[in-house]
Motif scaffolding. Sequence first.
Motif, PDB file in Angstrom:
ATOM      1  N   VAL A 208      -4.322  -1.648   0.530  1.00 64.99           N
ATOM      2  CA  VAL A 208      -2.899  -1.629   0.889  1.00 64.99           C
ATOM      3  C   VAL A 208      -2.593  -0.190   1.313  1.00 64.99           C
ATOM      4  O   VAL A 208      -2.712   0.729   0.507  1.00 64.99           O
ATOM      5  CB  VAL A 208      -2.024  -2.048  -0.309  1.00 64.99           C
ATOM      6  N   GLN A 338       4.350  -2.798   1.210  1.00 61.49           N
ATOM      7  CA  GLN A 338       3.201  -2.605   0.317  1.00 61.49           C
ATOM      8  C   GLN A 338       3.258  -3.575  -0.864  1.00 61.49           C
ATOM      9  O   GLN A 338       2.255  -4.203  -1.210  1.00 61.49           O
ATOM     10  CB  GLN A 338       3.179  -1.169  -0.222  1.00 61.49           C
ATOM     11  N   ILE A 341       2.458  -7.155   0.231  1.00 59.23           N
ATOM     12  CA  ILE A 341       1.017  -7.373   0.417  1.00 59.23           C
ATOM     13  C   ILE A 341       0.353  -7.560  -0.956  1.00 59.23           C
ATOM     14  O   ILE A 341      -0.472  -8.457  -1.145  1.00 59.23           O
ATOM     15  CB  ILE A 341       0.369  -6.176   1.161  1.00 59.23           C
ATOM     16  N   GLU A 342       0.758  -6.740  -1.917  1.00 60.10           N
ATOM     17  CA  GLU A 342       0.170  -6.846  -3.259  1.00 60.10           C
ATOM     18  C   GLU A 342       0.514  -8.179  -3.911  1.00 60.10           C
ATOM     19  O   GLU A 342      -0.325  -8.787  -4.589  1.00 60.10           O
ATOM     20  CB  GLU A 342       0.627  -5.664  -4.125  1.00 60.10           C
ATOM     21  N   SER A 352      -6.649  -5.520  -5.187  1.00 55.82           N
ATOM     22  CA  SER A 352      -6.301  -4.637  -4.071  1.00 55.82           C
ATOM     23  C   SER A 352      -6.208  -3.206  -4.591  1.00 55.82           C
ATOM     24  O   SER A 352      -6.139  -2.975  -5.801  1.00 55.82           O
ATOM     25  CB  SER A 352      -4.983  -5.058  -3.429  1.00 55.82           C
ATOM     26  N   ARG A 354      -4.477   0.763  -3.346  1.00 57.68           N
ATOM     27  CA  ARG A 354      -3.711   1.532  -2.351  1.00 57.68           C
ATOM     28  C   ARG A 354      -4.570   2.652  -1.809  1.00 57.68           C
ATOM     29  O   ARG A 354      -5.335   3.274  -2.554  1.00 57.68           O
ATOM     30  CB  ARG A 354      -2.440   2.091  -2.988  1.00 57.68           C
ATOM     31  N   ILE A 375      -2.764  -3.836   6.106  1.00 56.40           N
ATOM     32  CA  ILE A 375      -3.742  -4.423   5.194  1.00 56.40           C
ATOM     33  C   ILE A 375      -5.121  -4.021   5.704  1.00 56.40           C
ATOM     34  O   ILE A 375      -5.409  -4.215   6.898  1.00 56.40           O
ATOM     35  CB  ILE A 375      -3.635  -5.972   5.217  1.00 56.40           C
TER      36      ILE A 375
END
Length: 412
Positions: A208, A338, A341-342, A352, A354, A375
């Motif tokens: 991410v 962000q 996406i998580e 995932s 960062r 992503i």
Amino acid sequence: MLSVSLSRLQNRVLALARFGALPGGGVTRMCWSPPYEEARTWLLGELKTAGLATWVDPAGNVFGGLGVEGLRSATPVVLTGSHIDTVPEGGILDGALGVLAGLECLHVIRESGTRIARPLAVAAWSDEEGRYGSLFGSRAFCGRLDAAAIPKMAAVDGDRLVDAMGRAGFDATRATEAAAPRGSVAAYVELHIEQGPRLEEAGVPIGVVEAIVGVRRTRLVFHGQADHAGTTPMERRRDAFLAAAEYALKARELVVTRGGPRAVTNIGVVQIHPGASNIVPGRAELVHEMRDPDAGVLERLARECDALAREVAATRGIRVELRPMSATTPAPCAPRVQSTIEAACASLGLASRRLYSAAGHDAQNLAGVTESGMIFIPSRGGKSHRVDEMSDWDAIERGANVLLHTLLRLAA
Ligand SMILES: [Zn+2]
């Protein structure tokens, strides 16, 4: 739970890879070139096959829309995309993955009849790799293109943007008209290969992106004196190449010692004139590129490198010309994108992590007009911008599904 069709995505990735394919693998498909134009036509066909509305803007950006036929609609669009141009002798996934995964997501959402509150669109941004100008299409779309600069934009080999776009049927001087109306994009999310080794080494399937590096490119022209390489005494020579070489070594040292922990630098273009073994080089040109995710650090490094070039030239009794070529600003990604996406990763049971992007991406321009994010999926061996760039197909499938569920959440 809705999921992408890997076989359909795989077929499209391999079909796109045929445009500009190289005999030993990989692809050369630079923006506005004949293979690029063929690929663009093919992409428009695929978007239509997927049941999407299609349009092309004055910067040559290609769009496919679901529930939207352009960006003038009252409801802001959730946008995804990437680019289908490549570097010379590049791989088949850089950019292509984001466009074709975005297309697959919209295809499967349309097919399934899933209800979405916001329209969705996928974009293929022109000249991301910057043959004529870095991130050209997304810059135009985001209103960051300087109209006065367009006539001067040219490739390293001198081919002008206005001529290249003209051959493809576009008027480059109208590219600024591609600027999207204010508020027309609700969010932007781009799927991309990492192009580095961090995810693979960590064994984490999804990255991410927190921030995207800024990239500065400067052309340095050292003007010395061409002379007979046999008869001119060594102490009288004003060798432009040696000045360039000294700069190359010292600039690397400067960026490594004075830059942040993420600063990187490269000199990938060197030209020597007249370029004969029996002539002292009269002129040497370098293209110096540097990157950092921190705008302040990047600006300071650029200033220090400029000063270094002048100092090296002065001590060698020659002149240096500094021509800024391009400068992109580092861009933080939107916290909401962000976390979305998580959340999509969590719903799919995927871990995932960062990270920041060490490569420039269209998403950094979009960050100026909307909430933008990216992503990443692992790159095999961390390799990219080379013919053997690849990611595992199951990694591609995971990334495309994360994109799908991120888009669904953003459009809900
Ligand atoms: Zn890319």
